[in-house]
Write an enzyme that holds these catalytic residues in place. Structure first.
Site, short mmCIF file in Angstrom:
data_model
loop_
_atom_site.label_atom_id
_atom_site.label_comp_id
_atom_site.label_asym_id
_atom_site.label_seq_id
_atom_site.Cartn_x
_atom_site.Cartn_y
_atom_site.Cartn_z
N ASN A 1 0.86 -1.19 0.00
CA ASN A 1 0.00 0.00 0.00
C ASN A 1 0.89 1.24 0.00
O ASN A 1 2.03 1.19 0.44
CB ASN A 1 -0.86 0.00 1.27
CG ASN A 1 -1.79 1.21 1.34
OD1 ASN A 1 -2.41 1.59 0.34
ND2 ASN A 1 -1.87 1.82 2.50
N HIS B 1 0.84 5.25 1.35
CA HIS B 1 0.14 6.16 2.27
C HIS B 1 0.77 7.55 2.15
O HIS B 1 2.00 7.67 2.11
CB HIS B 1 0.28 5.63 3.71
CG HIS B 1 -0.53 6.41 4.68
ND1 HIS B 1 -1.90 6.24 4.82
CD2 HIS B 1 -0.19 7.40 5.55
CE1 HIS B 1 -2.35 7.09 5.73
NE2 HIS B 1 -1.32 7.79 6.19
C1 GAR Z 1 -3.07 8.74 -2.58
O1 GAR Z 1 -2.56 9.94 -2.04
C2 GAR Z 1 -2.76 7.58 -1.66
O2 GAR Z 1 -1.52 7.68 -1.01
C3 GAR Z 1 -3.88 7.69 -0.67
O3 GAR Z 1 -5.01 7.99 -1.44
C4 GAR Z 1 -4.59 8.75 -2.59
C5 GAR Z 1 -5.16 8.11 -3.83
O4 GAR Z 1 -4.93 8.94 -4.93
N1 GAR Z 1 -4.04 6.50 0.10
C6 GAR Z 1 -4.42 6.52 1.37
O5 GAR Z 1 -4.69 7.55 1.96
C7 GAR Z 1 -4.48 5.16 2.04
N2 GAR Z 1 -4.62 5.29 3.45
P1 GAR Z 1 -5.06 8.37 -6.41
O6 GAR Z 1 -6.45 7.70 -6.48
O7 GAR Z 1 -5.01 9.59 -7.26
O8 GAR Z 1 -3.95 7.41 -6.65
#
Ligand code: GAR
Length: 199
Positions: free
Chosen positions: A111, A113
Protein backbone atom coordinates in the site's frame (compact mmCIF):
# COMPACT_ATOMS: atom_id res chain seq x y z
CA UNK A 1 10.11 -17.37 -16.81
CA UNK A 2 6.53 -16.18 -16.66
CA UNK A 3 5.66 -12.61 -15.81
CA UNK A 4 3.93 -11.93 -12.53
CA UNK A 5 0.32 -10.81 -12.58
CA UNK A 6 -0.57 -7.74 -10.56
CA UNK A 7 -4.01 -6.71 -9.40
CA UNK A 8 -4.45 -3.05 -8.53
CA UNK A 9 -7.04 -2.24 -5.85
CA UNK A 10 -8.32 1.35 -6.04
CA UNK A 11 -11.31 3.41 -4.93
CA UNK A 12 -10.47 6.93 -6.07
CA UNK A 13 -9.07 9.17 -8.79
CA UNK A 14 -6.50 6.60 -9.84
CA UNK A 15 -3.48 8.84 -10.38
CA UNK A 16 -1.16 6.27 -8.78
CA UNK A 17 -2.73 3.56 -10.96
CA UNK A 18 -2.02 5.76 -13.98
CA UNK A 19 1.62 6.25 -12.89
CA UNK A 20 1.99 2.47 -12.55
CA UNK A 21 0.57 1.95 -16.05
CA UNK A 22 3.02 4.52 -17.45
CA UNK A 23 5.89 2.66 -15.82
CA UNK A 24 4.62 -0.57 -17.32
CA UNK A 25 4.50 1.02 -20.80
CA UNK A 26 8.08 2.28 -20.34
CA UNK A 27 9.20 -1.23 -19.38
CA UNK A 28 10.20 -0.31 -15.81
CA UNK A 29 7.55 -2.67 -14.44
CA UNK A 30 7.73 -6.12 -16.03
CA UNK A 31 4.64 -7.69 -14.46
CA UNK A 32 1.30 -7.73 -16.24
CA UNK A 33 -1.23 -5.31 -14.79
CA UNK A 34 -3.97 -7.88 -15.12
CA UNK A 35 -6.88 -6.47 -13.19
CA UNK A 36 -8.42 -3.59 -11.26
CA UNK A 37 -10.53 -4.44 -8.24
CA UNK A 38 -12.62 -1.58 -6.92
CA UNK A 39 -15.34 -1.03 -4.33
CA UNK A 40 -16.51 2.06 -6.25
CA UNK A 41 -17.67 1.40 -9.79
CA UNK A 42 -17.90 5.15 -10.54
CA UNK A 43 -14.34 6.08 -9.57
CA UNK A 44 -11.64 7.55 -11.81
CA UNK A 45 -9.54 4.40 -11.56
CA UNK A 46 -12.30 2.46 -13.37
CA UNK A 47 -12.20 4.98 -16.22
CA UNK A 48 -8.41 4.59 -16.46
CA UNK A 49 -8.71 0.79 -16.53
CA UNK A 50 -11.27 0.93 -19.33
CA UNK A 51 -9.08 3.28 -21.40
CA UNK A 52 -6.21 0.84 -21.01
CA UNK A 53 -8.29 -2.30 -21.68
CA UNK A 54 -7.72 -3.65 -18.18
CA UNK A 55 -10.49 -5.78 -16.71
CA UNK A 56 -12.39 -4.30 -13.79
CA UNK A 57 -14.10 -6.27 -11.05
CA UNK A 58 -16.40 -4.41 -8.69
CA UNK A 59 -16.51 -5.99 -5.24
CA UNK A 60 -18.38 -4.08 -2.57
CA UNK A 61 -19.93 -5.06 0.73
CA UNK A 62 -22.95 -2.96 -0.32
CA UNK A 63 -23.58 -5.32 -3.23
CA UNK A 64 -23.39 -8.40 -1.00
CA UNK A 65 -24.74 -7.25 2.41
CA UNK A 66 -26.16 -10.69 3.28
CA UNK A 67 -22.92 -12.67 2.76
CA UNK A 68 -20.89 -14.05 5.64
CA UNK A 69 -17.31 -12.77 5.96
CA UNK A 70 -16.11 -16.15 4.70
CA UNK A 71 -18.24 -16.10 1.54
CA UNK A 72 -17.36 -12.45 0.92
CA UNK A 73 -13.65 -13.26 1.12
CA UNK A 74 -14.19 -16.16 -1.25
CA UNK A 75 -15.38 -13.72 -3.91
CA UNK A 76 -12.02 -11.92 -3.75
CA UNK A 77 -10.03 -15.13 -3.69
CA UNK A 78 -11.91 -16.63 -6.63
CA UNK A 79 -11.38 -13.52 -8.75
CA UNK A 80 -7.68 -13.38 -7.83
CA UNK A 81 -7.30 -17.06 -8.67
CA UNK A 82 -9.11 -16.69 -11.99
CA UNK A 83 -6.63 -14.00 -13.01
CA UNK A 84 -3.62 -15.84 -11.54
CA UNK A 85 -2.75 -12.84 -9.39
CA UNK A 86 0.65 -13.02 -7.67
CA UNK A 87 0.94 -9.53 -6.25
CA UNK A 88 -1.63 -6.98 -5.00
CA UNK A 89 -0.96 -3.24 -5.17
CA UNK A 90 -3.29 -0.94 -3.26
CA UNK A 91 -3.41 2.46 -4.93
CA UNK A 92 -5.89 4.61 -3.04
CA UNK A 93 -8.01 1.65 -1.88
CA UNK A 94 -10.08 2.85 1.05
CA UNK A 95 -11.31 -0.44 2.54
CA UNK A 96 -9.71 -2.85 4.97
CA UNK A 97 -8.99 -6.17 3.22
CA UNK A 98 -10.61 -9.37 4.54
CA UNK A 99 -8.17 -11.02 7.02
CA UNK A 100 -8.03 -14.35 5.15
CA UNK A 101 -7.08 -12.54 1.97
CA UNK A 102 -4.20 -10.91 3.84
CA UNK A 103 -3.10 -14.36 5.07
CA UNK A 104 -3.32 -15.84 1.58
CA UNK A 105 -1.17 -13.05 0.11
CA UNK A 106 1.23 -12.52 3.01
CA UNK A 107 4.12 -10.23 1.94
CA UNK A 108 2.52 -9.91 -1.48
CA UNK A 109 0.23 -6.93 -0.79
CA UNK A 110 1.57 -3.39 -0.64
CA UNK A 111 0.00 0.00 0.00
CA UNK A 112 1.01 3.61 -0.39
CA UNK A 113 0.14 6.16 2.27
CA UNK A 114 0.48 9.95 1.84
CA UNK A 115 2.34 10.66 5.12
CA UNK A 116 5.15 9.31 7.25
CA UNK A 117 3.69 6.31 9.09
CA UNK A 118 3.25 5.45 11.91
CA UNK A 119 2.08 9.07 12.22
CA UNK A 120 -1.16 10.13 10.53
CA UNK A 121 -2.36 6.60 9.80
CA UNK A 122 -5.26 4.42 10.89
CA UNK A 123 -8.99 4.30 10.23
CA UNK A 124 -10.33 7.44 8.54
CA UNK A 125 -6.83 8.59 7.60
CA UNK A 126 -6.97 8.57 3.84
CA UNK A 127 -6.60 11.02 0.99
CA UNK A 128 -7.15 14.68 1.84
CA UNK A 129 -7.94 13.90 5.53
CA UNK A 130 -4.31 12.91 5.99
CA UNK A 131 -2.97 16.20 4.62
CA UNK A 132 -5.44 18.20 6.75
CA UNK A 133 -4.32 16.35 9.89
CA UNK A 134 -0.66 16.86 8.99
CA UNK A 135 -1.14 20.63 8.59
CA UNK A 136 -3.21 20.90 11.78
CA UNK A 137 -0.49 19.15 13.76
CA UNK A 138 2.07 21.82 12.85
CA UNK A 139 4.80 19.42 11.69
CA UNK A 140 7.21 20.89 9.13
CA UNK A 141 7.85 17.73 7.14
CA UNK A 142 5.51 15.12 5.73
CA UNK A 143 6.15 12.37 3.19
CA UNK A 144 5.11 9.09 1.66
CA UNK A 145 5.21 5.57 3.03
CA UNK A 146 5.08 2.33 1.05
CA UNK A 147 4.42 -0.68 3.25
CA UNK A 148 3.28 -4.29 3.31
CA UNK A 149 -0.35 -4.72 4.25
CA UNK A 150 -1.39 -6.61 7.35
CA UNK A 151 -4.76 -6.89 9.06
CA UNK A 152 -4.75 -3.38 10.57
CA UNK A 153 -4.97 -0.05 8.80
CA UNK A 154 -1.48 1.29 7.93
CA UNK A 155 0.36 -0.99 10.38
CA UNK A 156 2.27 -3.35 8.06
CA UNK A 157 6.06 -3.48 7.75
CA UNK A 158 7.46 -0.33 6.14
CA UNK A 159 9.33 -0.82 2.86
CA UNK A 160 10.14 2.74 1.86
CA UNK A 161 9.67 6.32 3.04
CA UNK A 162 10.52 9.68 1.54
CA UNK A 163 10.19 13.09 3.16
CA UNK A 164 8.28 15.91 1.49
CA UNK A 165 8.69 19.52 2.58
CA UNK A 166 5.74 21.52 3.89
CA UNK A 167 5.64 25.19 2.87
CA UNK A 168 4.29 27.91 5.20
CA UNK A 169 1.51 28.82 2.75
CA UNK A 170 0.40 25.23 2.05
CA UNK A 171 -3.21 24.20 2.36
CA UNK A 172 -4.24 20.55 2.23
CA UNK A 173 -4.71 20.69 -1.55
CA UNK A 174 -1.31 22.17 -2.41
CA UNK A 175 0.29 19.68 -0.04
CA UNK A 176 -1.62 16.78 -1.55
CA UNK A 177 -0.47 17.81 -5.02
CA UNK A 178 3.20 17.90 -3.97
CA UNK A 179 2.98 14.59 -2.10
CA UNK A 180 1.26 12.90 -5.07
CA UNK A 181 4.21 13.80 -7.31
CA UNK A 182 6.45 11.82 -4.98
CA UNK A 183 3.97 8.94 -4.88
CA UNK A 184 3.91 8.76 -8.68
CA UNK A 185 7.70 8.76 -8.84
CA UNK A 186 8.46 6.21 -6.13
CA UNK A 187 5.56 3.74 -6.17
CA UNK A 188 6.44 2.36 -9.64
CA UNK A 189 10.13 2.15 -8.65
CA UNK A 190 9.36 0.15 -5.52
CA UNK A 191 6.99 -2.13 -7.44
CA UNK A 192 9.72 -2.80 -9.99
CA UNK A 193 12.16 -3.66 -7.18
CA UNK A 194 9.70 -5.94 -5.38
CA UNK A 195 8.66 -7.84 -8.48
CA UNK A 196 12.28 -8.96 -8.93
CA UNK A 197 12.17 -10.60 -5.49
CA UNK A 198 8.84 -12.27 -6.14
CA UNK A 199 9.88 -13.83 -9.47
C1 GAR B 1 -3.07 8.74 -2.58
O1 GAR B 1 -2.56 9.94 -2.04
C2 GAR B 1 -2.76 7.58 -1.66
O2 GAR B 1 -1.52 7.68 -1.01
C3 GAR B 1 -3.88 7.69 -0.67
O3 GAR B 1 -5.01 7.99 -1.44
C4 GAR B 1 -4.59 8.75 -2.59
C5 GAR B 1 -5.16 8.11 -3.83
O4 GAR B 1 -4.93 8.94 -4.93
N1 GAR B 1 -4.04 6.50 0.10
C6 GAR B 1 -4.42 6.52 1.37
O5 GAR B 1 -4.69 7.55 1.96
C7 GAR B 1 -4.48 5.16 2.04
N2 GAR B 1 -4.62 5.29 3.45
P1 GAR B 1 -5.06 8.37 -6.41
O6 GAR B 1 -6.45 7.70 -6.48
O7 GAR B 1 -5.01 9.59 -7.26
O8 GAR B 1 -3.95 7.41 -6.65
Amino acid sequence: MRNLNISIFASGTGSNFEAILKAKKKGLIKSTIALLITNNSQCGAVEIARKNSIDVVHISRKVYPELSEEKYTEIFLNVLKTYNIDFIVLAGYMKLLPPSLVDEYENRIINIHPALLPSFGGKGMYGINVHRAVLESGVKVTGITIHFVNKEYDKGRIIFQKCVEIYPDDDEYSLQKRVLKYEHKYYPLIISELEKHLL
